[in-house]
Design a protein around this motif. Structure first.
Motif, short mmCIF file in Angstrom:
data_model
loop_
_atom_site.label_atom_id
_atom_site.label_comp_id
_atom_site.label_asym_id
_atom_site.label_seq_id
_atom_site.Cartn_x
_atom_site.Cartn_y
_atom_site.Cartn_z
N TYR A 95 0.85 -1.21 0.00
CA TYR A 95 0.00 0.00 0.00
C TYR A 95 0.88 1.25 0.00
O TYR A 95 0.63 2.20 -0.74
CB TYR A 95 -0.88 -0.06 1.25
N TYR A 101 -2.56 5.21 -1.26
CA TYR A 101 -3.29 6.27 -0.55
C TYR A 101 -3.59 7.44 -1.48
O TYR A 101 -4.50 8.22 -1.22
CB TYR A 101 -2.51 6.74 0.69
N ILE A 106 -11.10 4.64 0.36
CA ILE A 106 -10.53 3.52 1.08
C ILE A 106 -10.10 2.43 0.11
O ILE A 106 -10.62 2.34 -1.01
CB ILE A 106 -11.50 2.97 2.15
N LEU A 137 -8.00 -0.37 4.16
CA LEU A 137 -7.13 0.72 4.60
C LEU A 137 -7.79 2.05 4.33
O LEU A 137 -8.39 2.25 3.26
CB LEU A 137 -5.79 0.62 3.86
N GLY A 138 -7.68 2.95 5.30
CA GLY A 138 -8.14 4.32 5.06
C GLY A 138 -9.42 4.74 5.75
O GLY A 138 -9.91 5.82 5.47
N SER A 139 -9.95 3.92 6.64
CA SER A 139 -11.14 4.38 7.38
C SER A 139 -11.04 4.00 8.85
O SER A 139 -10.63 2.89 9.20
CB SER A 139 -12.41 3.77 6.80
N GLN A 140 -11.48 4.97 9.66
CA GLN A 140 -11.49 4.74 11.10
C GLN A 140 -12.89 4.44 11.59
O GLN A 140 -13.10 4.19 12.77
CB GLN A 140 -11.01 6.03 11.78
N ASP A 292 -4.42 0.75 13.37
CA ASP A 292 -4.39 2.13 12.89
C ASP A 292 -2.99 2.73 12.82
O ASP A 292 -2.79 3.73 12.14
CB ASP A 292 -5.30 3.00 13.79
N SER A 295 0.70 1.52 9.27
CA SER A 295 1.26 2.20 8.12
C SER A 295 2.42 3.12 8.56
O SER A 295 3.51 3.09 7.95
CB SER A 295 0.17 3.01 7.41
N GLU A 296 2.20 3.85 9.63
CA GLU A 296 3.28 4.74 10.11
C GLU A 296 4.49 3.94 10.61
O GLU A 296 5.63 4.33 10.38
CB GLU A 296 2.76 5.63 11.24
N THR A 303 -2.48 5.94 8.36
CA THR A 303 -3.60 5.32 7.65
C THR A 303 -4.23 4.26 8.55
O THR A 303 -3.58 3.26 8.85
CB THR A 303 -3.13 4.60 6.37
N GLY A 305 -6.46 1.04 9.55
CA GLY A 305 -6.76 -0.18 8.79
C GLY A 305 -7.38 -1.23 9.68
O GLY A 305 -7.27 -1.18 10.91
#
Ligand code: HAM
Length: 430
Positions: A95, A101, A106, A137-140, A292, A295-296, A303, A305
């Motif tokens: 990703y 991103y 998402i 990926l991309g939504s909380q 969550d 990604s970092e 991001t 996930g």
């Protein structure tokens, strides 16, 4: 004979999957492709080999997987490589690597493939095993957690699994987890000397891992430790409440399980597992949760996930014991011939039928009709097609229904349609 060469066997903890079992594996995979496509997931295929650092950073250097279970080796260039023990870290790496991103919105991805963990092999536990997994990926949004569980439950129902339990928990976010870890560390201080050596070490290095210790004598101690679910901050508590109420709104039964912290370090907030009583000791069929911060951790943009992985080997054990899904392995026709002229006609017919997608078998060696019909029976062919001199002369072949016994005479050009009719009948009755 004494000097016979010893046969080479498959590596410990790995196994060959053979027909007819593989037909059932294919059925399950076809159902995964269908259900996941309905939820708008696209397939991702990542390499089996990854840099070791991916799992050390993603899964966590202190986890059992990374410390004890990885197949890691130095490549010729002295690069440390690992056979993937799981795929979530790989999906997030891909990703980031492909800047998915930037596509906006998402990303919903799924995968099917082998994973490798050097565990002690037993029923339902292998060193090469297979997972069917999905990641968003991309939504909380907590409704995304609910949707992915809803999809999982639909998939399980579609492959015939009815008896299972959904266990769910929240492991909070780094903020509330730090506070919880202080409380946990304090509590462990008082009891750790009575626990196993691994827990004594974990109490110092990664106290959360104490909660998934499997040592029997430690269990009563662990049961009395403070629970993370009682230490969530307001946002995490709200998220968890939205997940559970979303499940309730969909009539998906669940059991809140405060000790469910899962064996991988990337989890935040929602964690879940699906267990099946049909499986004995290795009863976890699915593991999943939110990640969550992953990604970092892997050098990507922040991001959120969430995802799950189904243990396909265990799923198949459960599917087999439920006995609802049947392997689709049947042969539409077995072609029996007598004489060289009939062989040429039979070969042509087999080729035409196969080109139309029908599953057909022929033996190119001559055989007596009785024996050939015995083979058709053994292979459980739906029809036997018989071609001899008489059939060549009349231009009509004998087509025998192996189940009912009735026999028809058909021109070669009419046979495909006739067989397809028979196939349809099987499908609608099965
Ligand atoms: P996991 O719980 O480590 O999670 O594995 C998921 C499932 O894989 C287990 O529930 C089990 O069915 C199966 N499994 C694990 N190890 C073995 C083994 N040695 N033999 C047979 N089956 C096994 C993960 O792998 C995470 N990636 C799940 C996830 C996806 N979390 C977020 N997204």
């Amino acid at each position: 004979m004494s000097n016979r060469t010893e046969p080479i066997r498959s590596v410990k903890g790995t196994r060959d999957l053979l027909p007819p079992d593989t037909h059932l594996w294919q059925r399950v995979e076809a159902e995964a492709h269908r259900v996941f496509a309905a939820y708008h997931y696209g397939e991702i295929r990542t390499p089996i080999l990854e840099e070791t650092a991916l799992f050390a950073r993603g899964v966590g250097a202190e986890t059992d997987i990374v410390m004890k279970e990885m197949f890691t080796f130095n490549d010729r260039g002295d690069e440390s490589l690992t056979l993937r023990p799981e795929a979530t870290a790989s999906v997030v790496r891909a990703y980031i690597e492909h800047s998915l991103y930037n596509l906006g919105g998402i990303q919903k991805l799924y995968y099917i493939g082998p994973m490798f963990r050097r565990e002690r092999p037993q029923k339902g536990r292998y060193r090469q095993f297979y997972q069917i997994g999905a990641e968003i990926l991309g939504s909380q949004n907590a409704l995304v957690d609910v949707e992915i569980i809803e999809m999982l439950v639909l998939f399980l129902r579609r492959v015939g699994i009815r008896e299972y339990q959904l266990l769910i928990n929240s492991v909070g976010c780094p903020k509330c987890r730090t506070e919880y870890l202080d409380v946990l560390r304090d509590a462990l201080e008082a009891v750790k000397s009575t626990m196993c050596v691994d827990c004594q070490r974990r109490a110092e290095t990664n106290p959360l891992r104490v909660l998934d210790c499997k040592v029997g004598a430690d269990q009563p101690i662990i049961d009395k430790l403070p629970k993370i679910i009682d230490h969530l901050d307001p946002e995490c508590r709200e998220h968890f409440a939205r997940v559970t109420s979303g499940l309730e709104a969909r009539s998906i039964e669940y059991q809140v399980t405060p000790r469910l912290v899962r064996g991988l370090d990337y989890y935040t907030r929602t964690t879940f597992e699906i267990t099946s009583g049909a499986l004995g000791a290795q009863n976890a069929v699915v593991g999943g949760g939110r990640y969550d911060g992953l990604s970092e951790m892997l050098g990507g943009p922040p991001t959120p996930g969430i995802g799950f992985s189904i243990g396909q080997d265990r799923l198949l054990l459960a599917v087999q014991s439920a006995g609802i899904l049947k392997p689709e392995a049947h042969l539409a026709a077995y072609v029996v011939w007598m004489g060289d002229a009939a062989l040429a006609a039979a070969s042509q017919l087999v080729r035409d039928l196969r080109a139309q997608g029908l599953s057909v078998e022929i033996d190119y060696d001559p055989a007596k009709i009785k024996k050939a019909m015995g083979v058709a029976n053994k292979l459980q062919a739906r029809f036997a097609i018989i071609i001899g001199d008489g059939e060549l002369a009349s231009g009509k072949y004998q087509v025998k229904d192996m189940a009912g016994g009735e026999q028809s005479e058909l021109e070669p050009s009419a046979i495909a349609e006739y067989l397809i009719g028979g196939e349809r009948e099987i499908r609608s009755s099965g």
